[in-house]
Write a protein that holds these residues in place. Structure first.
Motif, PDB file in Angstrom:
ATOM      1  N   UNK A  24       0.761  -1.226  -0.221  1.00  6.72           N
ATOM      2  CA  UNK A  24       0.095  -0.071   0.043  1.00  6.72           C
ATOM      3  C   UNK A  24       1.127   1.245   0.046  1.00  6.72           C
ATOM      4  N   UNK A  25       0.415   2.291  -0.455  1.00  3.30           N
ATOM      5  CA  UNK A  25       1.232   3.506  -0.597  1.00  3.30           C
ATOM      6  C   UNK A  25       1.617   4.014   0.648  1.00  3.30           C
ATOM      7  N   UNK A  26       2.721   4.580   0.769  1.00  4.89           N
ATOM      8  CA  UNK A  26       3.709   5.027   2.074  1.00  4.89           C
ATOM      9  C   UNK A  26       2.952   6.181   2.701  1.00  4.89           C
ATOM     10  N   UNK A  27       2.234   6.726   1.678  1.00  2.79           N
ATOM     11  CA  UNK A  27       1.394   7.991   2.469  1.00  2.79           C
ATOM     12  C   UNK A  27       0.329   7.599   3.174  1.00  2.79           C
ATOM     13  N   UNK A  28      -0.093   6.229   3.335  1.00  2.00           N
ATOM     14  CA  UNK A  28      -1.272   5.603   4.160  1.00  2.00           C
ATOM     15  C   UNK A  28      -0.803   4.657   5.080  1.00  2.00           C
ATOM     16  N   UNK A  29       0.464   3.925   4.762  1.00  2.00           N
ATOM     17  CA  UNK A  29       1.224   3.041   5.803  1.00  2.00           C
ATOM     18  C   UNK A  29       2.632   3.187   5.753  1.00  2.00           C
ATOM     19  N   UNK A  30       3.081   3.649   6.917  1.00  2.00           N
ATOM     20  CA  UNK A  30       4.345   4.086   7.278  1.00  2.00           C
ATOM     21  C   UNK A  30       5.223   2.942   7.724  1.00  2.00           C
ATOM     22  N   UNK A  31       5.643   2.807   8.677  1.00  2.00           N
ATOM     23  CA  UNK A  31       6.454   1.957   9.393  1.00  2.00           C
ATOM     24  C   UNK A  31       5.526   0.538   9.535  1.00  2.00           C
ATOM     25  N   UNK A  32       5.942  -0.355   9.274  1.00  2.00           N
ATOM     26  CA  UNK A  32       5.524  -1.708   9.570  1.00  2.00           C
ATOM     27  C   UNK A  32       6.483  -2.710  10.206  1.00  2.00           C
TER      28      UNK A  32
END
Length: 253
Positions: A24-32
């Motif tokens: 998913x886009x980094x704008x929505x999902x940051x650190x995992x």
């Protein structure tokens, strides 16, 4: 950019959840944060290597309180002063007892993994969740833990799994009630019968489908679903023949 932590990420649904989040886009999902008892999963390392630093592995044995606390301390450092937005308690065990209760000799171990360990992990990460913007905790459950559906699954030879997932549902409700005033959302989710080592090749759905639908729930949930037990929604599976439906509705307790 929201932050996510998933337990039991080295295989099965946990691995698929990490893969889905990373897509998913980094704008929505940051650190995992992908946690697992062993940090040497080749498939997980492939996801990490392709993630441009978004996915990190933290060693975490959910059954060991010292490991849980050490992992919480490591994650705090990786978040660089920010909070944790989403916690997915996915790690779990399933038994198989063809003789039913007469052959159920592992209830303590399965209860510890499926219930006590979820409590210990949640407790350890609460301070980071308090600092997060979302404050959402998803506990991966199953319709086999539903009293309302007990007759449907009477023949399933997994008594310890059923018992412990029913207990996990109540643990979810207890957390939901206590932490609702603090803005938390606690939710039990059944991801469907998935084609994993745990679910077997005979299962209804590819694990990727289950992961996609669980992430959909993650990103759409909020205080309006606090303390609920919900099903994934898979178009075409709302009313099929057989025991399992994936209609996106609440599951009877």
């Amino acid at each position: 950019m929201a932050s996510y932590l998933v337990t039991g990420s080295s295989r099965g649904l946990g691995l698929a959840l990490i893969s889905r989040l990373a897509s998913l886009p980094a704008a929505d999902v940051g650190k995992i944060i992908a946690t697992a008892r062993q940090d040497n999963s080749p498939q997980l390392k492939e996801i990490v290597d392709a993630s441009s630093g978004r996915v990190e592995i933290v060693k975490l044995d959910v059954t060991n309180k010292l490991s849980v606390q050490e992992a919480a301390n490591l994650v705090e450092g990786k978040l660089h002063g920010k909070g944790l937005d989403y916690l997915v308690n996915n790690a779990g065990l399933m038994d198989r007892s063809p003789d039913g209760l007469a052959g159920m000799d592992n209830l303590d171990d399965i209860f510890h993994t499926n219930v006590t360990s979820v409590h210990n992990v949640t407790q350890a990460f609460l301070p980071l969740l308090r600092k997060g913007k979302k404050k959402i905790v998803i506990n991966i459950s199953t319709t086999l833990g539903s009293f309302a559906k007990a007759e449907i699954y009477r023949q399933s030879p997994t008594p310890a799994y059923k018992i412990t997932k029913a207990a996990l549902n109540m643990l979810t409700v207890q957390y939901a009630q206590q932490y609702e005033p603090d803005g938390f959302t606690f939710l039990a989710v059944t991801p469907g019968w998935l084609r994993t080592d745990l679910g077997s090749s005979r299962a209804d759905l590819p694990v990727e489908t289950g992961a996609e639908k669980v992430v959909d729930i993650l990103q759409q949930t909020g205080p309006h679903q606090n303390g609920k037990f919900v099903n994934i929604h898979v178009p075409g599976w709302e009313n099929p023949l057989g025991n399992n439906q994936y209609d996106g509705q609440e599951v009877g307790w």
